[in-house]
Design an enzyme around this catalytic site. Structure first.
Site, PDB file in Angstrom:
ATOM      1  N   GLU A 363       0.830  -1.219   0.000  1.00  0.00           N
ATOM      2  CA  GLU A 363       0.000   0.000   0.000  1.00  0.00           C
ATOM      3  C   GLU A 363       0.866   1.272   0.000  1.00  0.00           C
ATOM      4  O   GLU A 363       0.542   2.283   0.628  1.00  0.00           O
ATOM      5  CB  GLU A 363      -1.022  -0.049   1.142  1.00  0.00           C
ATOM      6  CG  GLU A 363      -1.956  -1.238   0.932  1.00  0.00           C
ATOM      7  CD  GLU A 363      -3.250  -1.210   1.686  1.00  0.00           C
ATOM      8  OE1 GLU A 363      -3.701  -0.130   2.078  1.00  0.00           O
ATOM      9  OE2 GLU A 363      -3.831  -2.301   1.851  1.00  0.00           O
TER      10      GLU A 363
HETATM   11  N1  COS Z   1      -6.039  11.654  -3.480  1.00  0.00           N
HETATM   12  C1  COS Z   1      -6.657  12.148  -4.556  1.00  0.00           C
HETATM   13  N2  COS Z   1      -6.062  12.380  -5.737  1.00  0.00           N
HETATM   14  C2  COS Z   1      -4.747  12.106  -5.814  1.00  0.00           C
HETATM   15  C3  COS Z   1      -4.013  11.590  -4.737  1.00  0.00           C
HETATM   16  C4  COS Z   1      -4.722  11.373  -3.519  1.00  0.00           C
HETATM   17  N3  COS Z   1      -4.130  10.875  -2.442  1.00  0.00           N
HETATM   18  N4  COS Z   1      -2.729  11.414  -5.123  1.00  0.00           N
HETATM   19  C5  COS Z   1      -2.657  11.803  -6.409  1.00  0.00           C
HETATM   20  N5  COS Z   1      -3.870  12.208  -6.826  1.00  0.00           N
HETATM   21  C6  COS Z   1      -4.247  12.745  -8.134  1.00  0.00           C
HETATM   22  C7  COS Z   1      -3.481  14.038  -8.444  1.00  0.00           C
HETATM   23  O1  COS Z   1      -4.158  15.163  -7.932  1.00  0.00           O
HETATM   24  C8  COS Z   1      -3.470  14.025  -9.969  1.00  0.00           C
HETATM   25  O2  COS Z   1      -4.699  14.478 -10.463  1.00  0.00           O
HETATM   26  P1  COS Z   1      -4.810  15.835 -11.356  1.00  0.00           P
HETATM   27  O3  COS Z   1      -3.843  15.655 -12.506  1.00  0.00           O
HETATM   28  O4  COS Z   1      -6.245  15.866 -11.770  1.00  0.00           O
HETATM   29  O5  COS Z   1      -4.416  16.936 -10.428  1.00  0.00           O
HETATM   30  C9  COS Z   1      -3.375  12.542 -10.279  1.00  0.00           C
HETATM   31  O6  COS Z   1      -3.864  11.828  -9.153  1.00  0.00           O
HETATM   32  C10 COS Z   1      -1.957  12.100 -10.612  1.00  0.00           C
HETATM   33  O7  COS Z   1      -1.165  12.444  -9.502  1.00  0.00           O
HETATM   34  P2  COS Z   1       0.406  12.613  -9.605  1.00  0.00           P
HETATM   35  O8  COS Z   1       0.763  13.445 -10.775  1.00  0.00           O
HETATM   36  O9  COS Z   1       0.864  13.046  -8.260  1.00  0.00           O
HETATM   37  O10 COS Z   1       0.867  11.106  -9.923  1.00  0.00           O
HETATM   38  P3  COS Z   1       2.294  10.452  -9.902  1.00  0.00           P
HETATM   39  O11 COS Z   1       2.404   9.576 -11.076  1.00  0.00           O
HETATM   40  O12 COS Z   1       3.345  11.483  -9.671  1.00  0.00           O
HETATM   41  O13 COS Z   1       2.189   9.478  -8.638  1.00  0.00           O
HETATM   42  C11 COS Z   1       2.271   8.753  -6.374  1.00  0.00           C
HETATM   43  C12 COS Z   1       1.973   9.895  -7.360  1.00  0.00           C
HETATM   44  C13 COS Z   1       3.706   8.308  -6.399  1.00  0.00           C
HETATM   45  C14 COS Z   1       1.932   9.332  -5.010  1.00  0.00           C
HETATM   46  C15 COS Z   1       1.323   7.550  -6.690  1.00  0.00           C
HETATM   47  O14 COS Z   1       1.658   6.962  -7.907  1.00  0.00           O
HETATM   48  C16 COS Z   1       1.343   6.485  -5.620  1.00  0.00           C
HETATM   49  O15 COS Z   1       0.730   6.645  -4.553  1.00  0.00           O
HETATM   50  N6  COS Z   1       2.005   5.376  -5.898  1.00  0.00           N
HETATM   51  C17 COS Z   1       2.041   4.232  -4.999  1.00  0.00           C
HETATM   52  C18 COS Z   1       0.884   3.355  -5.243  1.00  0.00           C
HETATM   53  C19 COS Z   1       0.854   2.263  -4.252  1.00  0.00           C
HETATM   54  O16 COS Z   1       0.540   2.483  -3.098  1.00  0.00           O
HETATM   55  N7  COS Z   1       1.165   1.045  -4.714  1.00  0.00           N
HETATM   56  C20 COS Z   1       1.148  -0.103  -3.887  1.00  0.00           C
HETATM   57  C21 COS Z   1       0.283  -1.078  -4.535  1.00  0.00           C
HETATM   58  S1  COS Z   1      -1.210  -1.341  -3.758  1.00  0.00           S
HETATM   59  S2  COS Z   1      -0.702  -2.764  -2.470  1.00  0.00           S
END
Ligand code: COS
Length: 380
Positions: A363
């Site tokens: 996660e």
């Molecule tokens: N809540 C709501 N929206 C969110 C958010 C959140 N917590 N995090 C990102 N977003 C939205 C952003 O606002 C953006 O939307 P807009 O373009 O409309 O503004 C969109 O999602 C893309 O966000 P961002 O550009 O930040 O994406 P990135 O590719 O840079 O990724 C991370 C951001 C690294 C934080 C994300 O990919 C992530 O959480 N990765 C890990 C996933 C994970 O937990 N994997 C484990 C597998 S599940 S066991």
């Protein structure tokens, strides 16, 4: 600031503690060794209301707050983190996602059975080449009018074989980037949906982890969650709450390992006295206790944020980052305090050490939490 738990919260905490002691403790070593988890135990957790804790009672849930949920998660995780990850995925990712963003039909059809634990669910985001980098989904969900054609592979899926309902994140339109991703409800048994062999894991070995293969699976349009293109935001928002559950799991692992180490250090003698009387051990216990309480405060705060309508992305990420570090550190020290016995399965702490590791990975890894935290403080 009031740190007092309500009568209801204390009751839930006690119920989870009793269940963990009476039902999870017997057999926990064998389940770890054999990588099994009997369905009857899942059913019992369902009967006690642990599978849909935050779901509204009208959909069969317990209608409780996030704080009650983390209290239960901590108690279950003190004994068996394999059991608590099933609870966490079903509650935070599957039930919460469906209740918050699903249609009334989807809630009637799926949530009512998931919230009671009659069936359980899985959340399918990670792929062989997309875990942390969640936007690079290779699984495709091509729009075919009345259905999506789903193709691809998902990896390390908790509840992979025992689930009946799978929330699958897949790409519909490559051009649209993260706005071209959808979340679909897939049922076990749909044609073209295959489940790979169980993963042989370092820790949480009782939990059921598999790869999933989708080969031209026809998923009806009505199984999409939210508007077209909402899948990535769905995953992010759902994971933000999921991280509170995993933080509580990490807290429970730390607290469970600490309690065993404390007890052992008051019984085991060396150099003519109980080892707790040696400062080398007493100081380890002091560090463990302090860090666990700090982790608990972060976990409770993130749950409080969620219950009070505040943004909990930052507090949940901080809670998970810190609690998982404390879990790992505490479990290693608990093994050290147990000495040679710590290396033996009968004493449980080696299992805590193995189980703790995954809380720094799933996660969102610790590194991902630091991305979330640093972006938040830098854009404030
Ligand atoms: N809540 C709501 N929206 C969110 C958010 C959140 N917590 N995090 C990102 N977003 C939205 C952003 O606002 C953006 O939307 P807009 O373009 O409309 O503004 C969109 O999602 C893309 O966000 P961002 O550009 O930040 O994406 P990135 O590719 O840079 O990724 C991370 C951001 C690294 C934080 C994300 O990919 C992530 O959480 N990765 C890990 C996933 C994970 O937990 N994997 C484990 C597998 S599940 S066991």
């Amino acid at each position: 600031m009031d740190f007092t738990l309500s009568e209801e919260q204390l009751m839930i905490q006690q119920a989870a503690k009793d269940f963990a002691q009476n039902e999870l403790l017997p057999g926990v070593i064998e389940r770890d060794e054999t990588q099994t988890f009997p369905w009857e135990l899942v059913q019992k957790m369902g009967e006690l209301g642990f599978m849909g804790m935050m779901v509204n009672e009208k959909y069969g849930g317990s209608g409780l707050g996030t704080l009650s949920y983390v209290l239960a998660m901590e108690e279950l995780s003190k004994i068996d983190a394999s059991a608590s990850v099933m609870v966490s995925v079903n509650n935070s990712l599957v039930c919460w996602g469906l209740e918050t963003y699903g249609t009334e039909e989807q809630k009637e059809k799926y949530l009512t059975r998931l919230a009671t634990g009659e069936i359980i669910g899985a959340f399918c985001l990670s792929e062989p080449e997309a875990g942390s980098d969640a936007t690079s989904q290779k699984t495709t969900a091509i729009d075919k009018g009345d259905h999506y054609l789903l193709n691809g592979t998902k990896n390390w899926i908790t509840n992979g074989n025992i689930a009946e309902v799978y929330l699958v994140i897949a790409r519909t339109d490559r051009e649209k980037g993260h706005r071209g991703i959808n979340a679909l409800i897939v049922e076990k048994g749909m044609e073209g949906f295959d489940i790979g062999p169980k993963e042989n894991k370092l820790g949480i070995r009782g939990s059921d982890t598999h790869s999933l293969m989708f080969n031209d699976v026809k998923v009806p349009k009505e199984n999409r969650i939210g508007e077209d293109g909402f899948g990535f935001k769905f995953a992010m928002k759902t994971l933000a709450g999921g991280r509170i559950g995993i933080a509580a799991q990490a807290l429970g692992i730390a607290a469970g390992a600490y309690e065993l180490a404390l007890k052992y250090s008051k019984e085991r003698k060396a150099f003519g006295t109980e080892i707790a009387n040696h400062q080398a051990i007493a100081f380890k216990l002091a560090d463990m206790h302090t860090k666990i309480q700090a982790a608990r405060n972060l976990v409770y705060q993130s749950a409080w944020d969620k219950d009070n309508g505040n943004d909990y992305t930052l507090s949940g990420a901080m809670a998970k980052l810190y609690a998982s570090e404390v879990a790992m550190e505490t479990a290693i020290e608990a093994v050290q305090i147990h000495g040679g016995n710590g290396f033996v399965k009968d004493y449980h702490v080696e299992r805590f050490m193995r189980d703790a590791k995954i809380t720094q990975i799933y996660e969102g890894t610790s590194e991902i939490q630091k991305i979330v935290i640093s972006r938040s403080i830098l854009t404030d």
